[in-house]
Design an enzyme around this catalytic site. Structure first.
Site, PDB file in Angstrom:
ATOM      1  N   HIS A 271      -5.743  13.478  -9.179  1.00 50.96           N
ATOM      2  CA  HIS A 271      -5.868  12.025  -9.354  1.00 50.96           C
ATOM      3  C   HIS A 271      -5.008  11.500 -10.499  1.00 50.96           C
ATOM      4  O   HIS A 271      -4.637  10.325 -10.493  1.00 50.96           O
ATOM      5  CB  HIS A 271      -7.341  11.667  -9.599  1.00 50.96           C
ATOM      6  CG  HIS A 271      -8.191  11.819  -8.365  1.00 50.96           C
ATOM      7  ND1 HIS A 271      -8.270  10.859  -7.388  1.00 50.96           N
ATOM      8  CD2 HIS A 271      -8.989  12.844  -7.953  1.00 50.96           C
ATOM      9  CE1 HIS A 271      -9.086  11.263  -6.425  1.00 50.96           C
ATOM     10  NE2 HIS A 271      -9.531  12.471  -6.742  1.00 50.96           N
TER      11      HIS A 271
ATOM     12  N   GLU B 162      -5.782   1.718  -3.948  1.00 54.72           N
ATOM     13  CA  GLU B 162      -4.324   1.796  -4.046  1.00 54.72           C
ATOM     14  C   GLU B 162      -3.630   0.562  -3.492  1.00 54.72           C
ATOM     15  O   GLU B 162      -2.390   0.537  -3.381  1.00 54.72           O
ATOM     16  CB  GLU B 162      -3.818   3.044  -3.305  1.00 54.72           C
ATOM     17  CG  GLU B 162      -4.007   3.010  -1.804  1.00 54.72           C
ATOM     18  CD  GLU B 162      -5.332   3.566  -1.350  1.00 54.72           C
ATOM     19  OE1 GLU B 162      -5.439   3.935  -0.164  1.00 54.72           O
ATOM     20  OE2 GLU B 162      -6.261   3.638  -2.184  1.00 54.72           O
TER      21      GLU B 162
ATOM     22  N   ASP C 184       0.850  -1.191   0.000  1.00 57.44           N
ATOM     23  CA  ASP C 184       0.000   0.000   0.000  1.00 57.44           C
ATOM     24  C   ASP C 184       0.889   1.246   0.000  1.00 57.44           C
ATOM     25  O   ASP C 184       1.773   1.376   0.849  1.00 57.44           O
ATOM     26  CB  ASP C 184      -0.904   0.016   1.228  1.00 57.44           C
ATOM     27  CG  ASP C 184      -1.993   1.066   1.118  1.00 57.44           C
ATOM     28  OD1 ASP C 184      -3.058   0.737   0.573  1.00 57.44           O
ATOM     29  OD2 ASP C 184      -1.765   2.199   1.570  1.00 57.44           O
TER      30      ASP C 184
ATOM     31  N   ASP D  75      -2.756   8.262 -10.202  1.00 54.35           N
ATOM     32  CA  ASP D  75      -2.756   7.133 -11.131  1.00 54.35           C
ATOM     33  C   ASP D  75      -1.346   6.828 -11.618  1.00 54.35           C
ATOM     34  O   ASP D  75      -0.972   5.656 -11.783  1.00 54.35           O
ATOM     35  CB  ASP D  75      -3.667   7.430 -12.321  1.00 54.35           C
ATOM     36  CG  ASP D  75      -5.137   7.488 -11.930  1.00 54.35           C
ATOM     37  OD1 ASP D  75      -5.472   7.019 -10.821  1.00 54.35           O
ATOM     38  OD2 ASP D  75      -5.943   8.017 -12.724  1.00 54.35           O
TER      39      ASP D  75
ATOM     40  N   ASN E 180      -3.253  12.495  -3.999  1.00 53.32           N
ATOM     41  CA  ASN E 180      -4.429  12.837  -4.808  1.00 53.32           C
ATOM     42  C   ASN E 180      -4.923  14.248  -4.494  1.00 53.32           C
ATOM     43  O   ASN E 180      -5.295  15.005  -5.399  1.00 53.32           O
ATOM     44  CB  ASN E 180      -5.544  11.830  -4.559  1.00 53.32           C
ATOM     45  CG  ASN E 180      -5.356  10.535  -5.341  1.00 53.32           C
ATOM     46  OD1 ASN E 180      -4.746  10.527  -6.404  1.00 53.32           O
ATOM     47  ND2 ASN E 180      -5.883   9.453  -4.814  1.00 53.32           N
TER      48      ASN E 180
END
Length: 261
Positions: A140, A170, A127, A144, A135
């Protein structure tokens, strides 16, 4: 004249010529053996009868043969197209479209298959640290980009036989086949260091440093899949609590076994 028609006519002519020659040979041989005269009618019979019978029959047979072959070719192409479409659908349904890794469903299927085969594997949950702030601060699209970088790093540091998936949001999962806890810890540390050493992602104001926390759990042969996920999740939470950017194997999956009533 089409190539198909040329093939039919050519084959029919060959068969007809063979029939004419064979008829002459058989008829004249029989007449000579029986001491029968060979007159002009014999020549006409041996020439036109095979042509009138052999040519239409052979043309019909070869036409049907070509039709059947065309149908077989179309069926073969349709089967190939159907197989390709099935493979595409299977890939789409079992893989994450953004990273190309296994989806949660595809990854869980691999875990169930591994358990059924009785192999000793190890699960890693990965993670990214402070992902929500990435973000929020950079958008975002940058988030990504971070996920794609992590996905590439996981593929790079694992073996071809291992399974790598995006489990949702994520969170990533790595199933190390035939690897026990001790070796898995080394692999997890290599993953953490590789991601930590990646170049910063260009943000709106400053670069984004990417690190991950990793929790691991060895999968016992009689362990329940959900129990293994919970154990690895606890280890991941422990790594976050201890400061992030670290690996934790504090919980052993072997302690979580299915108890038969």
């Amino acid at each position: 004249m089409t190539p198909r028609t040329k093939r039919i006519v050519g084959k029919s002519l060959v068969v007809t010529i063979i029939a004419v020659v064979a008829t002459f040979g058989l008829s004249f041989t029989a007449r000579l053996a029986l001491q029968m005269p060979i007159d002009w009618l014999s020549w006409v019979e041996c020439t036109f009868i095979p042509i009138l019978i052999g040519m239409p029959v052979s043309a019909y047979i070869f036409t049907q043969s070509e039709t059947i072959q065309d149908s077989c070719d179309k069926l073969e192409k349709s089967h190939a197209a159907l197989t390709e479409a099935h493979d595409r659908v299977s890939f789409v349904t079992s893989h994450d479209p953004m990273t190309g890794l296994l989806s949660r469903g595809g990854f869980m299927a691999r875990m169930d298959r591994s358990r059924d085969e009785g192999e000793c594997d190890t699960l890693l949950l990965i993670d990214p640290d402070h992902f929500s702030s990435i973000n929020d601060r950079h958008g975002h699209s940058k988030g990504d980009e971070v996920l794609v970088r992590i996905a590439k790093a996981l593929v790079y540091t694992t073996r071809p036989g291992d399974s790598v998936g995006r489990l949702g949001g994520e969170e990533f999962g790595v199933l190390l086949h035939g690897v026990r806890k001790e070796q898995a810890g080394t692999i997890a540390e290599n993953i953490r260091r590789l991601i930590e050493g990646l170049p910063r992602v260009k943000g709106q104001q400053d670069g984004v440093k990417v690190t991950v926390s990793i929790g691991g759990a060895e999968i016992a042969r009689d362990a329940d899949t959900q129990d293994v996920l919970r154990t690895a999740g606890r280890c991941l939470f422990e790594a976050k609590q201890r400061g992030r950017n670290r690996v934790s194997f504090d919980y052993e999956a072997s302690k979580l076994r299915i108890v038969t009533p």
